[in-house]
Design a protein around this motif. Structure first.
Motif, PDB file in Angstrom:
ATOM      1  N   ASP A  13      19.622  15.859  67.407  1.00 25.31           N
ATOM      2  CA  ASP A  13      19.197  15.527  66.046  1.00 25.31           C
ATOM      3  C   ASP A  13      19.465  16.751  65.179  1.00 25.31           C
ATOM      4  OD1 ASP A  13      18.013  14.882  63.681  1.00 25.31           O
ATOM      5  OD2 ASP A  13      16.007  14.538  64.488  1.00 25.31           O
ATOM      6  N   GLY A  14      20.601  16.738  64.503  1.00 28.36           N
ATOM      7  CA  GLY A  14      20.994  17.878  63.686  1.00 28.36           C
ATOM      8  C   GLY A  14      20.128  18.109  62.476  1.00 28.36           C
ATOM      9  N   ASN A  15      19.193  17.189  62.217  1.00 31.82           N
ATOM     10  CA  ASN A  15      18.288  17.331  61.069  1.00 31.82           C
ATOM     11  C   ASN A  15      16.909  17.848  61.468  1.00 31.82           C
ATOM     12  OD1 ASN A  15      20.159  16.257  59.136  1.00 31.82           O
ATOM     13  ND2 ASN A  15      19.736  14.219  59.955  1.00 31.82           N
ATOM     14  N   ASP A  16      16.688  18.052  62.751  1.00 30.30           N
ATOM     15  CA  ASP A  16      15.381  18.525  63.223  1.00 30.30           C
ATOM     16  C   ASP A  16      15.167  19.967  62.765  1.00 30.30           C
ATOM     17  OD1 ASP A  16      13.232  19.558  64.650  1.00 30.30           O
ATOM     18  OD2 ASP A  16      13.724  18.481  66.485  1.00 30.30           O
ATOM     19  N   PRO A  17      14.169  20.225  61.928  1.00 33.72           N
ATOM     20  CA  PRO A  17      13.957  21.584  61.396  1.00 33.72           C
ATOM     21  C   PRO A  17      13.684  22.619  62.486  1.00 33.72           C
ATOM     22  CG  PRO A  17      12.091  20.154  60.863  1.00 33.72           C
ATOM     23  CD  PRO A  17      13.181  19.275  61.374  1.00 33.72           C
ATOM     24  N   TRP A  19      14.869  22.523  65.597  1.00 33.57           N
ATOM     25  CA  TRP A  19      16.159  22.774  66.239  1.00 33.57           C
ATOM     26  C   TRP A  19      17.030  23.668  65.348  1.00 33.57           C
ATOM     27  CZ3 TRP A  19      21.168  21.494  64.690  1.00 33.57           C
ATOM     28  CH2 TRP A  19      22.172  21.711  65.647  1.00 33.57           C
ATOM     29  N   ILE A  20      17.048  23.381  64.057  1.00 36.43           N
ATOM     30  CA  ILE A  20      17.825  24.182  63.109  1.00 36.43           C
ATOM     31  C   ILE A  20      17.334  25.627  63.109  1.00 36.43           C
ATOM     32  CG2 ILE A  20      18.339  24.537  60.657  1.00 36.43           C
ATOM     33  CD1 ILE A  20      18.220  21.471  60.330  1.00 36.43           C
ATOM     34  N   GLU A  36      29.179  21.406  59.891  1.00 39.78           N
ATOM     35  CA  GLU A  36      28.292  20.263  59.691  1.00 39.78           C
ATOM     36  C   GLU A  36      28.772  19.043  60.463  1.00 39.78           C
ATOM     37  OE1 GLU A  36      27.000  17.130  56.152  1.00 39.78           O
ATOM     38  OE2 GLU A  36      28.167  18.923  55.665  1.00 39.78           O
ATOM     39  N   TYR A  39      27.363  17.962  63.865  1.00 35.58           N
ATOM     40  CA  TYR A  39      26.017  17.421  64.048  1.00 35.58           C
ATOM     41  C   TYR A  39      25.685  16.287  63.081  1.00 35.58           C
ATOM     42  CZ  TYR A  39      25.836  21.936  66.410  1.00 35.58           C
ATOM     43  OH  TYR A  39      26.114  22.996  67.223  1.00 35.58           O
ATOM     44  N   ARG A  40      26.685  15.806  62.375  1.00 38.23           N
ATOM     45  CA  ARG A  40      26.435  14.758  61.388  1.00 38.23           C
ATOM     46  C   ARG A  40      25.965  13.473  62.080  1.00 38.23           C
ATOM     47  NH1 ARG A  40      30.742  14.910  56.829  1.00 38.23           N
ATOM     48  NH2 ARG A  40      32.195  14.301  58.464  1.00 38.23           N
ATOM     49  N   ASP A  41      24.908  12.868  61.551  1.00 35.81           N
ATOM     50  CA  ASP A  41      24.308  11.689  62.168  1.00 35.81           C
ATOM     51  C   ASP A  41      24.798  10.428  61.462  1.00 35.81           C
ATOM     52  OD1 ASP A  41      22.783   9.895  63.528  1.00 35.81           O
ATOM     53  OD2 ASP A  41      20.855  10.544  62.711  1.00 35.81           O
ATOM     54  N   ASP A  43      23.702   7.360  62.329  1.00 39.15           N
ATOM     55  CA  ASP A  43      22.644   6.344  62.425  1.00 39.15           C
ATOM     56  C   ASP A  43      23.092   5.096  63.190  1.00 39.15           C
ATOM     57  OD1 ASP A  43      20.905   7.935  60.903  1.00 39.15           O
ATOM     58  OD2 ASP A  43      21.726   7.149  59.023  1.00 39.15           O
TER      59      ASP A  43
END
Length: 332
Positions: A13-17, A19-20, A36, A39-41, A43
């Motif tokens: 999940d590239g949007n997980d804060p 993990w980031i 980017e 890790y682009r999602d 959906d």
């Protein structure tokens, strides 16, 4: 009919804060893993699970590899699902890792992984009925043994990694002997037009490279164990890198070992097709809705700048929705 067959699919999940935050501790922006696009999602992971349940219900277990997060909609209690965190199977000295190579090279350490398994990327979907024999036959992986020179057509590609793999293969194996020992596997009519490439490469003494379809790869767990015993230093060096590096090797090395040792049976390349996402993806959409292939890979890379991500995402996912409209038991 082969023994039980597992699927492996890594996901992030590239949007997980959180993990980031951890990634940024180690990220010097020098690796192409910082892009980017890596890790682009899109959906559409739910369609991967729907495809498996609809078209490959015979699968024994799915090993879902994750940094620690899981999609909110995922039914983590599903009896066929094994949630595998990096810390569950990757040696501590290699953690944390943000490299797909480290994640791949250590698959054999996953608890309860079957001897026969198929490695899927999360951009590779089953869109029509597949049988166990599409992946394994007589307990051997199905694959495509085609000699093809390594040619890069865009920067930051995996060509350097493939070259590193070939250095090891060519120092360990004699090309003519490997092919002579399994002539029918190297010159199978199922390869169709790809046979031309192998024929043209025969005068050369070394392997120039192999055709690498961006499709699921079938593996024997013993191949991983053997190669770690044979090439511990090389694999260890790759696993020390937090991000992908041009001096790495990757999971293709295990596949190449199976090919040159004859540990496979031929399979047609027509089982699947890889598409690179661009602004006009009408061909991808029709391939999904018409089920032109059993497997499709929708590769997100930098070959073309996508002007409207939302539009492309909607079009692709609408196509999936038409062939897989119902929730799977892997969804809450």
């Amino acid at each position: 009919m082969s023994d039980k067959i597992d699927f492996i699919i890594p996901w992030v999940d590239g949007n997980d804060p959180e993990w980031i935050k951890e990634k940024n501790k180690y990220d010097n922006k020098a690796s192409n893993d910082s892009r980017e696009v890596r890790y682009r999602d899109w959906d559409n992971l739910q369609y991967w699970f729907r495809g498996v349940e609809e078209f490959a219900p015979w699968v024994n277990k799915i090993h879902f590899i994750t940094w620690g997060h899981v999609p909110e909609w995922l039914n983590v209690d599903h009896p066929k699902l094994n949630i595998v965190k990096h810390t569950d199977y990757i040696p501590e000295k290699y953690l944390p890792t943000f490299s797909s190579h480290v994640i791949e090279l250590n698959f054999h350490r996953i608890d309860e992984l079957a001897e026969h398994f198929v490695y899927f990327n999360d951009d590779t979907f089953i869109i029509d009925n597949v049988s166990e024999e599409d992946f394994f036959k007589n307990n051997l992986p199905r694959d495509i043994a085609v000699i093809k020179p390594i040619i890069n057509t865009f920067r930051e590609s995996t060509g350097a990694i493939a070259s590193n793999n070939m250095e090891i293969i060519n120092t360990k194996y004699n090309k003519n002997t490997a092919i002579k020992n399994n002539l029918s596997k190297w010159f199978s009519p199922s390869y169709k037009k790809h046979l031309i490439s192998t024929v043209l490469m025969m005068p050369f003494h070394q392997f120039a490279g192999f055709l690498n379809p961006h499709l699921p790869n079938s593996y024997l767990k013993k191949t991983f164990k053997e190669l770690w015993n044979e090439e511990d230093e090389v694999l260890d060096k790759t696993c020390q890198n937090k991000f992908r590096d041009g001096r790495d090797v990757n999971q293709w090395l295990f596949r190449y070992k199976q090919l040159v040792e004859g540990q496979f049976l031929p399979r047609s390349a027509d089982i699947g097709r890889t598409y690179n996402l661009i602004n006009d993806n009408s061909e991808v959409e029709s391939s999904i809705m018409e089920k032109k292939y059993k497997i499709i890979c929708i590769n997100d890379n930098d070959k073309e700048v996508i002007e409207d991500i939302g539009k492309v995402k909607s079009e692709i996912n609408n196509a999936f929705q038409k062939i897989l409209p119902n929730k799977s038991s892997f969804e809450k």
